[in-house]
Design an enzyme around this catalytic site. Sequence first.
Site, PDB file in Angstrom:
ATOM      1  N   LYS A 158       4.538   6.677   4.858  1.00 40.92           N
ATOM      2  CA  LYS A 158       4.499   6.534   6.306  1.00 40.92           C
ATOM      3  C   LYS A 158       5.865   6.026   6.788  1.00 40.92           C
ATOM      4  CE  LYS A 158       2.981   1.839   7.343  1.00 40.92           C
ATOM      5  NZ  LYS A 158       3.967   1.488   8.361  1.00 40.92           N
ATOM      6  N   HIS A 188      -0.715   2.324   1.645  1.00 45.26           N
ATOM      7  CA  HIS A 188      -0.946   1.375   0.555  1.00 45.26           C
ATOM      8  C   HIS A 188      -2.161   0.483   0.803  1.00 45.26           C
ATOM      9  CE1 HIS A 188       1.427  -1.321   3.197  1.00 45.26           C
ATOM     10  NE2 HIS A 188       0.778  -2.298   2.605  1.00 45.26           N
ATOM     11  N   LYS A 192      -5.660  -1.355  -1.946  1.00 50.94           N
ATOM     12  CA  LYS A 192      -6.010  -2.761  -2.122  1.00 50.94           C
ATOM     13  C   LYS A 192      -7.416  -2.890  -2.705  1.00 50.94           C
ATOM     14  CE  LYS A 192      -2.991  -4.562   1.509  1.00 50.94           C
ATOM     15  NZ  LYS A 192      -2.153  -5.357   0.582  1.00 50.94           N
ATOM     16  N   GLU A 226       0.549 -11.142  10.434  1.00 58.20           N
ATOM     17  CA  GLU A 226       1.751 -11.402   9.652  1.00 58.20           C
ATOM     18  C   GLU A 226       2.477 -12.614  10.230  1.00 58.20           C
ATOM     19  OE1 GLU A 226       3.686  -7.416   8.219  1.00 58.20           O
ATOM     20  OE2 GLU A 226       3.161  -7.184  10.325  1.00 58.20           O
ATOM     21  N   ASP A 245       3.120   1.357  14.065  1.00 59.67           N
ATOM     22  CA  ASP A 245       3.452   0.847  12.739  1.00 59.67           C
ATOM     23  C   ASP A 245       2.235   0.400  11.956  1.00 59.67           C
ATOM     24  OD1 ASP A 245       5.521   0.084  10.803  1.00 59.67           O
ATOM     25  OD2 ASP A 245       4.919  -1.970  11.237  1.00 59.67           O
ATOM     26  N   HIS A 250      -2.848   1.782   9.034  1.00 58.68           N
ATOM     27  CA  HIS A 250      -3.568   0.763   8.271  1.00 58.68           C
ATOM     28  C   HIS A 250      -4.917   0.408   8.892  1.00 58.68           C
ATOM     29  CE1 HIS A 250      -0.029   0.560   5.987  1.00 58.68           C
ATOM     30  NE2 HIS A 250       0.592  -0.410   6.610  1.00 58.68           N
ATOM     31  N   LYS A 350       2.943  -9.720  14.610  1.00 57.46           N
ATOM     32  CA  LYS A 350       3.945 -10.455  13.843  1.00 57.46           C
ATOM     33  C   LYS A 350       4.111 -11.853  14.424  1.00 57.46           C
ATOM     34  CE  LYS A 350       6.452  -6.480  12.060  1.00 57.46           C
ATOM     35  NZ  LYS A 350       6.015  -6.766  10.674  1.00 57.46           N
TER      36      LYS A 350
END
Length: 501
Positions: A158, A188, A192, A226, A245, A250, A350
């Site tokens: 991505k 990814h 997990k 995050e 993003d 995700h 973030k």
Amino acid sequence: MEMPTPSTQRNPLISEPFDMVVFGGRGDLAKRKLLPALYELDRDNRLPPDGRIIAVSRGEMSEAEFIKLVEESCIEFSTKGKPLNPEVWARFSRRLAYAGMDATRPDAYGPLIRALKDRQSVVRVFYLATAPDLFGPTAANLGRNDLITPETRLVLEKPLGHDLASSRAINEAVGAGFAERQIYRIDHYLGKETVQNLMVLRFANSLFEPLWNRTHIDHVQITVAETVGVGGRWSYYDHAGALRDMVQNHLLQVLCLTAMEPPISLDADSVRDEKVKVLKSLNMLAGQEAANATVRGQYRAGAIDGQPVPGYLDETDAKGSSSCETYVAIRAEIDNWRWAGVPFYLRTGKRLPQRCSEIVVQFKTPPHFIYPTYGSVPPSNRLIMRLQPNEGVRFQMLNKRPGPGELRLQQTALNLSFADTFGSVIPDAYERLLLDVIRGRPTLFMRVDEVEQAWRWTDSILDSWSQLNVPARPYTAGSWGPSAAIALIERDGRTWHEDDA
């Protein structure tokens, strides 16, 4: 390249012989994730003796220099500063090779052609850890140089474009040379352990699946928080933002696995068919409805873990003013029989107070509560699946506190900590995904229609923000985002799940 001597006994954990070619082999992703993950797979004896790893990048570098770079990367990101296992490193380093070439030039593939010569029958993986605008040209050049075999797989990182149109252009360019079955679009998060365990929790246990619907579930929260900012990636991030993003890939992937119907089997298309159905059932947020059901935010200066941190516009590589969102919260609904009327609250940002990714499934309260000493409204049962850190599953429920006298109730948790229960280090997601590519298992990778449907939903929100000039509301670094995000969920009579577990 000198290769290890094949073992006489076949380890059932070991995959078939392969050549993995990593374009962008000296880049950040390769150094931080891909090469350390491959080292860990070798340490666990999951790679065959005749598996090879070839890094492709612009610029000349000797093989010895490249091997040294990989060693430093594995020490930093795999063993966290500790020395590598000498035996494993000796074996792994013999797999490594480097080809200095410009992948955008079709006449520059001589080094790669020579490296792959006489290896037509082994699994061949081309991993494009590059900018997405290089995906199409690289795929075309691989075809022009006759490097695509029936056993070739192409891995795409991505982001796959910045909207539906650009994503479709990339997929069409790549699809001109590769069959869909050969293309592995990686996210990814799907590698997990807790994400994979979500399907096991639902479909291998009779406890939860009968309750997994609008009759028993009040709402679902999906959070990816995050503590880091965007320092060093400001230019990239300013063209992406949190919605592109994080949400488009995700969070929507996690939502799909949470909400999907039971597949008829675990084969790739059965699972992905059900995920696509969820994406098609998401209510399309457009216009004022999108503005009302979403919150954009941008962090200002504040503190993380007691240390001052700059605001988004004050980062060292910032380039002036920007309305880019570093935080987004969304109230979504899935318009199907199972989930009608159940809100899904998504949020990511973030510079939030803690790093965590989790799914919270909140069940409805009992229809009639017979314990007045506790209060009129009991706390709801909650199933909390922590994706990172401290991976595990907790179920919050009411219990009687021990002791005579007045009946006292207390909210307690059944806790399944992966680290405590299984007594092993949780492997990095890339270890699982890289092994799945080598073995030809595409279940945890995105199909083209899945990517397009996710972009279609995301584009509707992006277009609405643009048309209505929806602002990015400021929030202090170290907080849980803009106050409007709290209002988004509290006007439904609910609250965000926040604890320090």
